[in-house]
Design a protein around this motif. Structure first.
Motif, short mmCIF file in Angstrom:
data_model
loop_
_atom_site.label_atom_id
_atom_site.label_comp_id
_atom_site.label_asym_id
_atom_site.label_seq_id
_atom_site.Cartn_x
_atom_site.Cartn_y
_atom_site.Cartn_z
N PHE A 1 -10.06 -10.47 5.93
CA PHE A 1 -8.66 -10.05 5.86
C PHE A 1 -8.19 -9.45 7.19
N ARG A 2 -9.10 -8.81 7.88
CA ARG A 2 -8.74 -8.27 9.19
C ARG A 2 -8.41 -9.39 10.16
N ASN B 1 0.80 -1.23 0.00
CA ASN B 1 0.00 0.00 0.00
C ASN B 1 0.83 1.28 0.00
N ARG C 1 -8.52 -2.85 9.62
CA ARG C 1 -7.59 -3.66 8.83
C ARG C 1 -6.33 -2.87 8.52
N LEU C 2 -6.49 -1.62 8.16
CA LEU C 2 -5.33 -0.80 7.82
C LEU C 2 -4.47 -0.53 9.05
N GLU D 1 -13.53 -7.74 3.96
CA GLU D 1 -12.73 -6.85 4.83
C GLU D 1 -12.52 -7.54 6.17
N ARG D 2 -13.62 -8.08 6.66
CA ARG D 2 -13.56 -8.76 7.95
C ARG D 2 -12.62 -9.95 7.90
N GLU E 1 -14.42 -1.70 9.31
CA GLU E 1 -13.63 -2.92 9.09
C GLU E 1 -12.34 -2.55 8.38
N ARG E 2 -12.52 -1.74 7.35
CA ARG E 2 -11.38 -1.32 6.55
C ARG E 2 -10.38 -0.55 7.41
N LEU F 1 -4.13 -2.53 11.50
CA LEU F 1 -3.41 -3.78 11.73
C LEU F 1 -2.27 -3.98 10.76
N LEU G 1 -19.03 -2.28 14.09
CA LEU G 1 -18.67 -2.77 12.77
C LEU G 1 -19.91 -3.17 11.98
N LEU H 1 -5.10 -10.92 9.44
CA LEU H 1 -4.03 -10.05 9.92
C LEU H 1 -3.86 -10.14 11.42
N GLU H 2 -4.98 -10.20 12.14
CA GLU H 2 -4.89 -10.30 13.60
C GLU H 2 -4.11 -11.55 13.98
N TYR I 1 -0.39 -11.05 13.05
CA TYR I 1 0.21 -10.09 13.98
C TYR I 1 0.50 -10.75 15.31
#
Lengths: 168, 168
Positions: free
Chosen positions: A103-104, A64, B104-105, A100-101, B100-101, B107, B93, A107-108, A111
């Motif tokens: 991918f979040r 990004n 995500r960002l 979105e959810r 959500e977005r 994170l 959410l 990522l969690e 992380y």
DNA sequence: CGGGCCTTTGACTGGTTTCAACTTCTGTGG
DNA sequence: CCACAGAAGTTGAAACCAGTCAAAGGCCCG
């Protein structure tokens, strides 16, 4: 939805991404193993992490940001991935906001794994890290060459060799 | 929307979360500094990372898992946070999927920072890590006590003291 | 079968830790 | 506002974990 995704096969040692290239998307590992590594100023390759079946990977350093990749991604064994381009991901997220959810949450998890790695790195000696890792992921120890595992665990191949000789 | 959020103030050394408690939400740092740390088997506190104004924090180790926290979060200086409970976040959410977005960002950024930390940890000596950190975040070095900075950088307070004596 | 890459072994080195004693800072109660 | 106690920072000596270097051995793949 399938039009957004592209299946790609990589041979052992082939690169999905090389430092300096533009990172154009994300990869979902279908099968195989890849390593994400950086090159230090001194020219030493350092394995940041491995990714196996079911994980998403990309160059999160520069994702990004429109900057050239700061790390390389290489197949450790023959690997099949599903690739989604940046633009395609945006489009997908627009059409299926539920993603979105997804991918979040991915990522969690990633992380948390990274933080846990930091924890182990600091709180255990090189030997303890090896014993712990070998105890928890014995099949993985077979799967990757020792010099890569040593790099991941933060010590030299020579030292790992010595550990194995001691008791294994 | 404001009903979802709760403003909380913490004094220096007060805990936002202690290991073993249930982690019930996420915190946005309004002002101040907190440290996230774990306790090793040997009883040593290890700073996993700091968080300052503008960062979101929680126990990502156990978040969403319904398990007791694996780390503690403590205010390093007087700190104001905005707290959002787990249920409230879900509700938020649901009503504002755009969030959500946003999360995500957030994170992606945090994850990238964690990976970068791993990179520095492996590729630089303790001295280099200190010089690098002190060069990049001089104001932060003033802001936190040395023994916490030493823990974060991965060495002993004594060693940091020696480094400062050498040239500073 | 051969060459290059990976692993092993051992001696030496050094960066960092440990320990303990001492000094300085900080905050709290009298 | 001062005194004092505990917390944080400093110093130096000794010990050690792990890295470096070099050379030899094993193994995979062409």
């Amino acid at each position: 939805m399938c039009s957004y995704l592209k299946i790609e096969d990589y041979a052992k040692k082939q690169h999905l991404l090389e430092e300096g290239e533009m990172c154009t998307g994300k990869y979902f590992i279908n099968s195989g193993v890849v390593r994400i590594y950086t090159l230090s100023e001194k020219g030493v390759e350092q394995v940041i992490h491995f990714a196996i079946e079911g994980w998403w990977i990309t160059d999160y350093f520069t994702f990004n940001t429109n900057m050239p990749a700061k790390c390389s991604i290489q197949a450790v064994e023959p690997t099949q991935v599903v690739m989604i381009g940046e633009a395609e991901q945006e489009q997908l997220l627009k059409e299926l906001p539920q993603m979105e959810r997804y991918f979040r949450l991915v990522l969690e998890k990633a992380y948390a794994a990274s933080l846990m790695r930091t924890h182990y790195m600091f709180n255990f000696s090189a030997e303890e890290r090896y014993r712990h890792f070998a105890g928890h992921y014995p099949e993985f120890v077979q799967r990757v060459p020792q010099y890569l595992l040593a790099s991941y665990l933060g010590f030299t191949p020579e030292f790992l060799s010595m550990l194995r000789a001691k008791k294994d």
